[in-house]
Design an enzyme around this catalytic site. Structure first.
Site, short mmCIF file in Angstrom:
data_model
loop_
_atom_site.label_atom_id
_atom_site.label_comp_id
_atom_site.label_asym_id
_atom_site.label_seq_id
_atom_site.Cartn_x
_atom_site.Cartn_y
_atom_site.Cartn_z
N ILE A 57 0.81 -1.22 0.00
CA ILE A 57 0.00 0.00 0.00
C ILE A 57 0.84 1.27 0.00
CG2 ILE A 57 -1.97 -1.11 1.10
CD1 ILE A 57 -1.10 0.27 3.73
N GLY A 58 2.16 1.14 0.07
CA GLY A 58 2.98 2.35 0.05
C GLY A 58 4.45 2.06 0.23
N LYS B 33 5.69 -2.97 8.03
CA LYS B 33 6.77 -2.23 7.37
C LYS B 33 7.96 -3.17 7.20
CE LYS B 33 5.65 2.33 9.31
NZ LYS B 33 6.22 3.49 10.03
N ASP C 90 10.88 15.89 14.11
CA ASP C 90 10.45 16.11 12.72
C ASP C 90 8.92 16.19 12.64
OD1 ASP C 90 10.92 16.58 10.02
OD2 ASP C 90 10.80 14.45 9.49
N GLY D 20 11.14 1.80 3.97
CA GLY D 20 11.00 0.65 3.10
C GLY D 20 9.60 0.53 2.53
N GLY E 3 8.16 4.21 1.77
CA GLY E 3 8.62 5.37 2.53
C GLY E 3 10.08 5.22 2.88
N GLY E 4 10.54 6.13 3.78
CA GLY E 4 11.94 6.08 4.18
C GLY E 4 12.30 4.79 4.89
N ILE F 61 5.53 -0.84 2.68
CA ILE F 61 4.45 -1.04 3.63
C ILE F 61 3.41 -1.97 3.01
CG2 ILE F 61 2.70 0.08 5.07
CD1 ILE F 61 4.37 2.65 4.83
#
Length: 415
Positions: free
Chosen positions: A33-34, A61, A167, A39, A36-37, A41
């Site tokens: 489904i996605g 993840k 962040d 790896g 990111g930083g 998901i």
């Protein structure tokens, strides 16, 4: 902290692959489904005998074992955010909700001679950045203040457990997929253990590490190269709240010049409360945010903030619900003859001279932000918006309203 380096994504694992975490719980992989930083998901499920449903409550993840961001995030959850500890905290503070995603497990896996690290988390919904953009770049004042109060609760918890986030931004705030009134602070890959074993790190500027973090919001300490701290987290939060309320920050056009961004932030902090009160847009009061940042300015690098006082500064007299409108992407499809017929219905001239109902709002937001925002879905009035805008302010004879100046597809049908 500096953003993670871009790394090659791990080779995809097959749907239906079974992973076993460190506590011997088994998880079945679903679709991706996605990315990111940390790896890739995947959807995941505890039910091993059937395909993972689209409405599952878990995500998994996965990163290559040699990578680092997921390892850092995993250590945060294992040390500071175990579900039992979070629940005890909520009870001690009499909180119904605390916006920290639930950690369900982690482990190592191998497939086709490749090694992976994985972490199982509560599934969340869209991020707040999409909500802000779909709202024209700004949120209602009551929503901003309520978000601020909820995030102060989250920061108090992680600060008391020796960590800072470092962040905070809309892209790292996730709405619950089942209840949009619940907002979570996610992505702890850059979190920092500022107080290991109860001993606070000492303030030390390092020019080589200057300007770390997301440049629009990062703290003045980070601009100087000092390690993240509690006051830094709160200053970042203050800048975020100001952006969501006003639609822009004074240094938005300077983001490619970190030193000038730092100087602009320093001027804003030096001239509180006037510097923030003057940023009010659309009649929305910035007094609470001016008071919030004024208090943060009084904190020393190692000081423990008064979180209850910070929540009181953000008190809102508005409605008790957040009222965030979740954007929905329209289904992708090709234009059909039915669409064209729908667009060619005659429109009264008084409406054609005026701008589309949502146009002024997006224009206002873009001007205020000093940058182009993702446009909101609007009704299409023609192929060339610039020609329309020039034509609309002038009275146009009916004969032209039915001609090519509006576009051949917009010609009304003959009676």
């Amino acid at each position: 902290m500096a953003p993670p380096l871009k790394r090659a994504l791990p080779k995809a694992l097959p749907a239906g692959f079974i992973l076993t975490d460190s506590e011997k719980k088994k998880w079945r992989l679903g679709g991706i489904i996605g990315h990111g930083g940390c790896g890739t998901i995947y959807l995941a499920s505890r039910d091993l005998d059937r395909d993972v449903p689209a409405d599952t409550d878990f995500v998994l993840k996965v990163e290559s074992r040699e990578n680092g961001p997921l390892f850092s995030e995993l250590k945060f959850y294992q040390r500071a955010a175990k579900p039992g500890n979070v629940q005890k905290w909520k009870q001690s503070r009499k909180l119904d909700f605390l916006g920290i995603p639930t950690y369900w497990g982690s482990g190592l896996a191998e497939h086709n001679e490749l090694r992976y690290r994985f972490m199982v988390m509560e599934r969340l919904g869209t991020d707040l950045q999409k909500v802000v953009e779909s709202s024209g770049g700004r949120l209602e004042a009551a929503s901003v203040l309520q978000l601020g109060q909820g995030l102060v609760d989250v920061l108090e918890y992680i600060h008391e457990n020796e960590y800072v986030h470092a962040d905070i931004k809309a892209a790292n705030l996730m709405l619950c997929c089942r209840d949009t009134e619940k907002v979570y602070l996610a992505d702890y890959g850059l979190s920092y253990r500022y107080c290991p074993d109860g001993e606070h790190k000492q303030y030390k500027e390092n020019p080589k590490k200057g300007h770390n973090g997301t440049i629009e919001y990062t703290s003045l300490d980070a601009h100087r190269g000092a390690a993240p701290s509690r006051r830094g987290d709160l200053q970042i939060l203050g800048f975020c709240l100001l952006h969501w309320l006003c639609g822009s920050l004074p240094w938005n056009k300077l983001v490619k010049k970190p030193t000038e961004v730092q100087e602009a932030k320093q001027r804003l902090m030096d001239n509180l409360p006037d510097s923030v009160q003057h940023l009010s847009v659309g009649g929305a009061s910035t007094d609470q945010l001016a008071s919030f940042l004024s208090y943060v300015k009084t904190l020393g690098y190692t000081d423990r903030p008064d979180y209850r006082h910070l929540k009181q500064l953000l008190a809102s007299a508005g409605p008790g619900r957040l009222g965030l409108s979740v954007p929905r992407d329209p289904p992708a499809r090709e234009k059909t003859s039915t669409d064209e017929e729908h667009k060619t219905r005659p429109v009264p001239a008084r409406y054609m001279r005026g701008p589309p109902p949502t146009k002024p709002r997006s224009q206002q937001s873009d001007d205020a932000a000093g940058r182009s925002l993702r446009p909101r879905p609007v009704v299409a009035y023609g192929e060339d918006d610039s020609e329309e805008e020039e034509a609309r302010p002038k009275p146009v004879p009916d004969c032209y309203l039915r001609g090519s100046s509006i576009g051949s597809r917009d010609q009304p049908k003959q009676a």
